[in-house]
Enzyme design. Sequence first.
Site, short mmCIF file in Angstrom:
data_model
loop_
_atom_site.label_atom_id
_atom_site.label_comp_id
_atom_site.label_asym_id
_atom_site.label_seq_id
_atom_site.Cartn_x
_atom_site.Cartn_y
_atom_site.Cartn_z
N HIS A 55 -10.73 -4.75 7.63
CA HIS A 55 -9.93 -5.41 6.59
C HIS A 55 -10.45 -6.84 6.44
CE1 HIS A 55 -6.55 -7.48 4.68
NE2 HIS A 55 -6.36 -6.31 4.08
N LYS A 90 0.10 0.52 14.08
CA LYS A 90 0.60 1.16 12.84
C LYS A 90 0.92 2.62 13.11
CE LYS A 90 -1.51 -0.08 8.89
NZ LYS A 90 -2.38 -0.11 7.69
N ASP A 123 -1.77 -6.35 -1.54
CA ASP A 123 -2.56 -7.58 -1.58
C ASP A 123 -1.63 -8.73 -1.94
OD1 ASP A 123 -5.16 -6.85 -0.84
OD2 ASP A 123 -5.40 -5.79 -2.74
N ALA A 169 2.21 -3.81 7.09
CA ALA A 169 2.55 -2.42 6.79
C ALA A 169 3.30 -1.78 7.96
CB ALA A 169 1.27 -1.64 6.49
N HIS A 193 3.04 5.51 -3.35
CA HIS A 193 2.73 4.30 -2.59
C HIS A 193 3.91 3.32 -2.68
CE1 HIS A 193 -1.96 4.66 -2.68
NE2 HIS A 193 -1.40 5.84 -2.62
N GLU A 207 -6.37 10.10 -6.77
CA GLU A 207 -5.47 8.94 -6.89
C GLU A 207 -5.36 8.50 -8.35
OE1 GLU A 207 -5.16 6.20 -3.74
OE2 GLU A 207 -5.66 4.53 -5.05
N GLN A 222 -10.20 2.87 3.07
CA GLN A 222 -10.76 2.11 1.96
C GLN A 222 -12.06 2.81 1.55
OE1 GLN A 222 -10.73 0.41 -0.60
NE2 GLN A 222 -10.13 -1.60 0.20
N GLN A 276 -18.41 -1.51 -12.66
CA GLN A 276 -17.49 -1.15 -11.57
C GLN A 276 -18.04 -1.57 -10.21
OE1 GLN A 276 -16.90 3.07 -12.07
NE2 GLN A 276 -15.25 3.06 -10.58
N TYR A 333 0.98 1.56 -6.16
CA TYR A 333 2.16 0.73 -6.42
C TYR A 333 1.68 -0.67 -6.75
CZ TYR A 333 6.90 -1.04 -5.48
OH TYR A 333 8.15 -1.60 -5.58
P1 FAD Z 1 -1.76 -4.21 7.03
O1 FAD Z 1 -1.84 -2.96 7.80
O2 FAD Z 1 -0.52 -5.02 7.15
O3 FAD Z 1 -3.04 -5.09 7.46
C1 FAD Z 1 -3.38 -6.28 6.74
C2 FAD Z 1 -4.10 -7.22 7.69
O4 FAD Z 1 -3.17 -7.68 8.70
C3 FAD Z 1 -5.25 -6.57 8.46
O5 FAD Z 1 -6.23 -7.57 8.64
C4 FAD Z 1 -4.62 -6.21 9.81
O6 FAD Z 1 -5.58 -6.13 10.85
C5 FAD Z 1 -3.67 -7.35 10.00
N1 FAD Z 1 -2.47 -7.02 10.81
C6 FAD Z 1 -1.79 -5.85 10.85
N2 FAD Z 1 -0.74 -5.96 11.69
C7 FAD Z 1 -0.74 -7.22 12.17
C8 FAD Z 1 0.09 -7.96 13.07
N3 FAD Z 1 1.15 -7.38 13.63
N4 FAD Z 1 -0.21 -9.25 13.32
C9 FAD Z 1 -1.29 -9.86 12.76
N5 FAD Z 1 -2.14 -9.21 11.90
C10 FAD Z 1 -1.85 -7.92 11.61
N6 FAD Z 1 -2.47 -2.24 -2.65
C11 FAD Z 1 -1.44 -2.23 -3.52
O7 FAD Z 1 -0.98 -3.30 -3.92
N7 FAD Z 1 -0.91 -1.06 -3.98
C12 FAD Z 1 -1.36 0.15 -3.58
O8 FAD Z 1 -0.86 1.19 -4.01
C13 FAD Z 1 -2.46 0.19 -2.64
N8 FAD Z 1 -2.95 1.36 -2.18
C14 FAD Z 1 -3.94 1.35 -1.22
C15 FAD Z 1 -4.39 2.59 -0.71
C16 FAD Z 1 -5.40 2.60 0.26
C17 FAD Z 1 -5.87 3.92 0.82
C18 FAD Z 1 -5.99 1.38 0.70
C19 FAD Z 1 -7.10 1.40 1.70
C20 FAD Z 1 -5.55 0.18 0.18
C21 FAD Z 1 -4.52 0.15 -0.77
N9 FAD Z 1 -4.02 -1.05 -1.29
C22 FAD Z 1 -2.99 -1.06 -2.19
C23 FAD Z 1 -4.60 -2.34 -0.86
C24 FAD Z 1 -3.87 -2.89 0.37
O9 FAD Z 1 -2.55 -3.21 0.03
C25 FAD Z 1 -4.62 -4.13 0.84
O10 FAD Z 1 -5.87 -3.76 1.39
C26 FAD Z 1 -3.86 -5.08 1.77
O11 FAD Z 1 -4.61 -6.28 1.86
C27 FAD Z 1 -3.65 -4.55 3.17
O12 FAD Z 1 -2.75 -3.53 3.22
P2 FAD Z 1 -2.48 -2.74 4.59
O13 FAD Z 1 -1.35 -1.82 4.36
O14 FAD Z 1 -3.73 -2.21 5.14
O15 FAD Z 1 -1.97 -3.99 5.50
#
Ligand code: FAD
Length: 292
Positions: A152, A168, A109, A127, A77, A17, A179, A215, A49
């Site tokens: 999460h 999802k 985030d 997502a 991303h 990455e 993660q 880190q 991203y």
């Molecule tokens: P989601 O899948 O939306 O989940 C977020 C929270 O919402 C979780 O607690 C989930 O249980 C909950 N949830 C999901 N669906 C629902 C629903 N329908 N109703 C209520 N709650 C729900 N961040 C960046 O900014 N840029 C990046 O490029 C990036 N790359 C990443 C790559 C990886 C492999 C990982 C693990 C993380 C990355 N992140 C990145 C961080 C990520 O954006 C954060 O962890 C963010 O807080 C959650 O993203 P997610 O896509 O998992 O969210």
Amino acid sequence: MKITDVLKSDKLTLSFEVFPPKTESSFESVRLAVEEIAKLRPSFMSVTYGAGGGTSKYTLEISKNIKALHGVPTLAHLTCVSSTRATVKEKILEIRKAGIENIMALRGDIPANLLNADRSGWDYKHATDLIFELKSENPDFCIGGACYPEIHPESQNQKEDIKYLKEKVDAGCEFLTTQMFFDNNLLYNFLYKIREAGVTVPIIPGIMPITNANQVSRAIQLSGSFMPQRFKSLVDKFGSDPDAMKQAGIAYATDQIIDLYANGINGVHVYSMNKPDVAAKIQANLSDILGK
Ligand code: FAD
């Protein structure tokens, strides 16, 4: 090449990455670091991203370079945060034009200043919303998402987190990258639970080589990851000696990867953080296993 095809290999596949520059002035140094990593010919490279918008424009530029100049399969991303339906459509056109077939769809985030904001007007809240739209409108793209072996941070409990994870996948997510984690047993427990819940897509464990003591606290803060005693001892012993800490951190990550592969997980993603030397060292440590 699609990530789902990469993952069909019965050999160990390593992906790396990278993250885009935060400013125009650091673009060149990031471009060079990315180039060095691409020269290692990983099975794919992912480009994060900047959900805050500042670095998002460079994600595509870096992704295009990886694909066009080095022929390494690329995973771009994309986040819900700072995206609208219109900007996503534009991005998809560009991604398609660049010949990139893989998108990692994330929520992102939530920036601190928006944590308490009314998000009801956002085009994508989770997502899953983005994944559903991307897959429905672009069935030929391979779409990935994130998952959390240690839950999460916003989730009430693991059951709820896994319930949303299943949604999802049902929305069209074809693989999941985890993660970071520092204890493989957490991953094995998680796998057992998600398979039981009907999540059957490939899971790519994300491994973060910790190469300096600073880190550690940042990684824990970002991910909430559990630090096993074995890892803490290593930081205690080598934390004040940068070269030794780097060597020990790379050895620890290598050991995690070997254990994952020995337990039947073939695709591993390394959070190489724009550090070609770290990526190269991990690959060299695994050369016989990788057949490189
Ligand atoms: P989601 O899948 O939306 O989940 C977020 C929270 O919402 C979780 O607690 C989930 O249980 C909950 N949830 C999901 N669906 C629902 C629903 N329908 N109703 C209520 N709650 C729900 N961040 C960046 O900014 N840029 C990046 O490029 C990036 N790359 C990443 C790559 C990886 C492999 C990982 C693990 C993380 C990355 N992140 C990145 C961080 C990520 O954006 C954060 O962890 C963010 O807080 C959650 O993203 P997610 O896509 O998992 O969210």
